[in-house]
Structure formats: structure tokens, C-alpha cells
Design a protein around this motif. Structure first.
Motif, PDB file in Angstrom:
ATOM      1  N   GLY A 150       1.222 -34.996  36.483  1.00  0.00           N
ATOM      2  CA  GLY A 150      -0.206 -35.294  36.423  1.00  0.00           C
ATOM      3  C   GLY A 150      -0.460 -36.765  36.155  1.00  0.00           C
ATOM      4  N   VAL A 151       0.322 -37.356  35.273  1.00  0.00           N
ATOM      5  CA  VAL A 151       0.179 -38.783  34.968  1.00  0.00           C
ATOM      6  C   VAL A 151       0.524 -39.615  36.202  1.00  0.00           C
ATOM      7  CG1 VAL A 151       1.160 -40.676  33.610  1.00  0.00           C
ATOM      8  CG2 VAL A 151       0.539 -38.543  32.488  1.00  0.00           C
ATOM      9  N   LEU A 152       1.603 -39.238  36.887  1.00  0.00           N
ATOM     10  CA  LEU A 152       1.982 -39.973  38.101  1.00  0.00           C
ATOM     11  C   LEU A 152       0.919 -39.848  39.179  1.00  0.00           C
ATOM     12  CD1 LEU A 152       5.785 -39.125  38.367  1.00  0.00           C
ATOM     13  CD2 LEU A 152       4.753 -41.320  37.763  1.00  0.00           C
ATOM     14  N   GLN A 153       0.362 -38.647  39.347  1.00  0.00           N
ATOM     15  CA  GLN A 153      -0.680 -38.447  40.355  1.00  0.00           C
ATOM     16  C   GLN A 153      -1.905 -39.297  40.035  1.00  0.00           C
ATOM     17  OE1 GLN A 153      -0.511 -36.900  43.211  1.00  0.00           O
ATOM     18  NE2 GLN A 153      -2.630 -37.406  43.707  1.00  0.00           N
ATOM     19  N   GLN A 154      -2.283 -39.340  38.769  1.00  0.00           N
ATOM     20  CA  GLN A 154      -3.435 -40.146  38.363  1.00  0.00           C
ATOM     21  C   GLN A 154      -3.171 -41.625  38.647  1.00  0.00           C
ATOM     22  OE1 GLN A 154      -4.373 -39.885  34.196  1.00  0.00           O
ATOM     23  NE2 GLN A 154      -6.470 -40.534  34.527  1.00  0.00           N
ATOM     24  N   VAL A 200      -5.352 -44.132  41.141  1.00  0.00           N
ATOM     25  CA  VAL A 200      -5.904 -45.412  40.693  1.00  0.00           C
ATOM     26  C   VAL A 200      -5.388 -46.537  41.594  1.00  0.00           C
ATOM     27  CG1 VAL A 200      -5.862 -47.106  38.818  1.00  0.00           C
ATOM     28  CG2 VAL A 200      -6.301 -44.700  38.312  1.00  0.00           C
ATOM     29  N   ASP A 201      -4.088 -46.525  41.891  1.00  0.00           N
ATOM     30  CA  ASP A 201      -3.520 -47.553  42.762  1.00  0.00           C
ATOM     31  C   ASP A 201      -4.158 -47.512  44.148  1.00  0.00           C
ATOM     32  OD1 ASP A 201      -1.889 -48.394  40.722  1.00  0.00           O
ATOM     33  OD2 ASP A 201      -0.077 -47.398  41.487  1.00  0.00           O
TER      34      ASP A 201
END
Length: 59
Positions: free
Chosen positions: A39-43, A47-48
Motif C-alpha cells: 500500500g505504501v509503495l502504491q501510494q 504521487v510520483d
């Protein structure tokens, strides 16, 4: 029963409190931990991507 010197008794009590608090911490399974990391990586990807779009829409 053995008595502790006053100088270390409060430190000992604090260690016991800390240990007891740790016991109450909920267990996080490896699957939950991996899902949270994903989930953190997807977020971060979102953003990127938004920054990329914002940058190139200005040009």
C-alpha cells in the motif's frame, strides 16, 4: 522475598510496565505487513505519477 535498593526499584518497575505494554501490542501477520508495504509503495507510485503529469502538462 528480596528487596531491591530504592535506586534501582523505580527503574525495574518501569521495565516491567514497558514489558507489559509490549505484550498488549497487536500481532501483525507477515501477510498484513506485506499488504501494508504494498500500500505504501502504491501510494508512492501514485504521487510520483501525479508529479510527472503535473510537470509535463505545464510544458
Amino acid at each position: 522475598m528480596m528487596s531491591l535498593p530504592e535506586s534501582i526499584e523505580s527503574e525495574f518497575k518501569q521495565e516491567i510496565r514497558s514489558y507489559e505494554e509490549d505484550l498488549q501490542m497487536p500481532y501483525v501477520t507477515s501477510v498484513e505487513r506485506l499488504a501494508r508495504q504494498e500500500g505504501v509503495l502504491q501510494q508512492k507510485r501514485e504521487v510520483d505519477f501525479k508529479r510527472f503529469v503535473d510537470l509535463y502538462c505545464i510544458l
